[in-house]
Design a protein around this motif. Structure first.
Motif, PDB file in Angstrom:
ATOM      1  N   ILE A  15       0.843  -1.213   0.000  1.00  0.00           N
ATOM      2  CA  ILE A  15       0.000   0.000   0.000  1.00  0.00           C
ATOM      3  C   ILE A  15       0.867   1.248   0.000  1.00  0.00           C
ATOM      4  O   ILE A  15       0.619   2.194  -0.756  1.00  0.00           O
ATOM      5  N   LEU A  16       1.899   1.269   0.822  1.00  0.00           N
ATOM      6  CA  LEU A  16       2.786   2.432   0.869  1.00  0.00           C
ATOM      7  C   LEU A  16       3.510   2.648  -0.464  1.00  0.00           C
ATOM      8  O   LEU A  16       3.626   3.783  -0.939  1.00  0.00           O
ATOM      9  N   LEU A  17       4.000   1.582  -1.069  1.00  0.00           N
ATOM     10  CA  LEU A  17       4.670   1.700  -2.367  1.00  0.00           C
ATOM     11  C   LEU A  17       3.685   2.160  -3.446  1.00  0.00           C
ATOM     12  O   LEU A  17       4.018   3.013  -4.276  1.00  0.00           O
ATOM     13  N   GLY A  18       2.486   1.594  -3.441  1.00  0.00           N
ATOM     14  CA  GLY A  18       1.476   1.987  -4.417  1.00  0.00           C
ATOM     15  C   GLY A  18       1.082   3.444  -4.257  1.00  0.00           C
ATOM     16  O   GLY A  18       0.952   4.174  -5.241  1.00  0.00           O
ATOM     17  N   PHE A  19       0.890   3.871  -3.021  1.00  0.00           N
ATOM     18  CA  PHE A  19       0.535   5.265  -2.768  1.00  0.00           C
ATOM     19  C   PHE A  19       1.663   6.201  -3.193  1.00  0.00           C
ATOM     20  O   PHE A  19       1.423   7.258  -3.781  1.00  0.00           O
ATOM     21  N   SER A  20       2.897   5.814  -2.911  1.00  0.00           N
ATOM     22  CA  SER A  20       4.048   6.632  -3.298  1.00  0.00           C
ATOM     23  C   SER A  20       4.128   6.777  -4.813  1.00  0.00           C
ATOM     24  O   SER A  20       4.358   7.877  -5.337  1.00  0.00           O
ATOM     25  N   PHE A  21       3.934   5.685  -5.536  1.00  0.00           N
ATOM     26  CA  PHE A  21       3.965   5.722  -6.991  1.00  0.00           C
ATOM     27  C   PHE A  21       2.832   6.592  -7.539  1.00  0.00           C
ATOM     28  O   PHE A  21       3.040   7.432  -8.409  1.00  0.00           O
ATOM     29  N   TYR A  22       1.624   6.401  -7.018  1.00  0.00           N
ATOM     30  CA  TYR A  22       0.463   7.178  -7.460  1.00  0.00           C
ATOM     31  C   TYR A  22       0.673   8.660  -7.177  1.00  0.00           C
ATOM     32  O   TYR A  22       0.387   9.510  -8.013  1.00  0.00           O
ATOM     33  N   ASN A  23       1.204   8.972  -6.011  1.00  0.00           N
ATOM     34  CA  ASN A  23       1.413  10.358  -5.613  1.00  0.00           C
ATOM     35  C   ASN A  23       2.465  11.033  -6.489  1.00  0.00           C
ATOM     36  O   ASN A  23       2.351  12.220  -6.810  1.00  0.00           O
ATOM     37  N   LYS A  25       3.080  10.424  -9.642  1.00  0.00           N
ATOM     38  CA  LYS A  25       2.448  10.723 -10.936  1.00  0.00           C
ATOM     39  C   LYS A  25       1.556  11.957 -10.826  1.00  0.00           C
ATOM     40  O   LYS A  25       1.534  12.795 -11.720  1.00  0.00           O
ATOM     41  N   GLN A  26       0.818  12.073  -9.730  1.00  0.00           N
ATOM     42  CA  GLN A  26      -0.045  13.231  -9.528  1.00  0.00           C
ATOM     43  C   GLN A  26       0.798  14.496  -9.381  1.00  0.00           C
ATOM     44  O   GLN A  26       0.421  15.557  -9.860  1.00  0.00           O
ATOM     45  N   ASN A  27       1.954  14.394  -8.722  1.00  0.00           N
ATOM     46  CA  ASN A  27       2.824  15.553  -8.542  1.00  0.00           C
ATOM     47  C   ASN A  27       3.373  16.015  -9.889  1.00  0.00           C
ATOM     48  O   ASN A  27       3.485  17.221 -10.124  1.00  0.00           O
ATOM     49  N   GLU A  28       3.707  15.084 -10.774  1.00  0.00           N
ATOM     50  CA  GLU A  28       4.186  15.460 -12.108  1.00  0.00           C
ATOM     51  C   GLU A  28       3.105  16.220 -12.873  1.00  0.00           C
ATOM     52  O   GLU A  28       3.379  17.234 -13.513  1.00  0.00           O
ATOM     53  N   LYS A  29       1.868  15.755 -12.789  1.00  0.00           N
ATOM     54  CA  LYS A  29       0.759  16.440 -13.454  1.00  0.00           C
ATOM     55  C   LYS A  29       0.553  17.826 -12.855  1.00  0.00           C
ATOM     56  O   LYS A  29       0.318  18.795 -13.573  1.00  0.00           O
TER      57      LYS A  29
END
Length: 67
Positions: A15-23, A25-29
């Motif tokens: 969950i932590l790795l998934g959230f970090s990856f998702y976050n 991508k959102q930061n790049e956008k």
């Protein structure tokens, strides 16, 4: 450590790795949109300064030619 504890720790890690990856991508956008908005604002300010009268625009210089 029993099987359930190990599975719980692995699930939390996933969950932590998934959230970090998702976050990330959102930061790049977010950064791309912020850059776009800043560019639009800079062009708007530059165009407003370009259309000001010479007395109000300190960056404009007037050249006079002696006859």
């Amino acid at each position: 450590m029993d099987k359930n504890t190990l599975l719980g720790i692995l699930a939390i890690g996933a969950i932590l790795l998934g959230f970090s990856f998702y976050n990330s991508k959102q930061n790049e956008k977010f950064q791309a949109e912020k850059h776009r908005q800043d560019s639009i604002a800079a062009v708007k300010i530059a165009s407003e300064r370009a259309f000001q009268p010479a007395a109000e625009n300190p960056t404009t210089t007037t050249l006079t030619v002696a006859a």
